[in-house]
Design an enzyme around this catalytic site. Sequence first.
Site, short mmCIF file in Angstrom:
data_model
loop_
_atom_site.label_atom_id
_atom_site.label_comp_id
_atom_site.label_asym_id
_atom_site.label_seq_id
_atom_site.Cartn_x
_atom_site.Cartn_y
_atom_site.Cartn_z
N ASP A 55 1.33 -1.13 0.55
CA ASP A 55 -0.23 0.27 0.22
C ASP A 55 0.88 1.22 -0.01
O ASP A 55 2.02 1.50 0.21
CB ASP A 55 -0.58 0.15 0.93
CG ASP A 55 -1.56 1.09 1.31
OD1 ASP A 55 -2.52 1.89 0.42
OD2 ASP A 55 -1.74 1.38 2.30
N ASP A 57 -0.43 4.93 1.16
CA ASP A 57 -0.21 6.14 2.51
C ASP A 57 -0.44 5.17 3.47
O ASP A 57 -1.35 4.07 3.84
CB ASP A 57 -1.33 6.41 1.90
CG ASP A 57 -1.56 7.93 0.82
OD1 ASP A 57 -1.53 7.48 0.56
OD2 ASP A 57 -3.02 7.28 0.31
#
Length: 217
Positions: A55, A57
């Site tokens: 991922d 963020d």
Amino acid sequence: MPRPKLLSSIASTSTSTSTATSTSNPNPTLLSNSDSHSPQTFKDGLLLPKMLVFDLDYTLWPFWVDTHVSPPLKGKEKGARVVDRFGESYSFYQDVPQILQDLRRLGILVGAASRTAAPDLAKDMLKLLHFQPANKRALDYFDYLQIYPGSKTTHFTRLQKQTGLSYDDMLFFDDEARNRNVEELGVVMYLVRDGVTRDVVDRGVREWRRRKGWEDR
């Protein structure tokens, strides 16, 4: 400090980034114990996943790109950081550049699976952040990008079709527990609490090995 409420969580899924960006190193280099800044599991000679997926963020960088960052962006200090229109500065968590460079040396595929509502801005960030001493774009260390709103199961279904790999050959790092739904596909997900570090990668790899039955081999 609690994270601010995500303001741009409602977005059209028509804007997406689904890309194969580069080719994995065809001649991988084994890491040695002298690579002191590398994860231990990259040097112990044991089984590794064929692909690591991250991922973005609060996993690779400490911000929400669709909430905190205001374009246009500009690289600073040879790409060590990026500033936005208000002069706010952004960069990866400290260990991330070394980890991504290590994965390229090892010939392990790298993917990004992000549900951000600002896929183009995320990709711009990856273009402007550079790794030294090679002075290469961070984007160049990703083989596959799946960056768009929606369930991470969609991201991984597309990654599997692009790579041809089995889901159980993938290890996923993400900071949101709701994304454990990818494990229904056979992917191993490791929950990230405070960004990706060498220790986090080691714990994730060891969990992946444990589920493969390789923890003591």
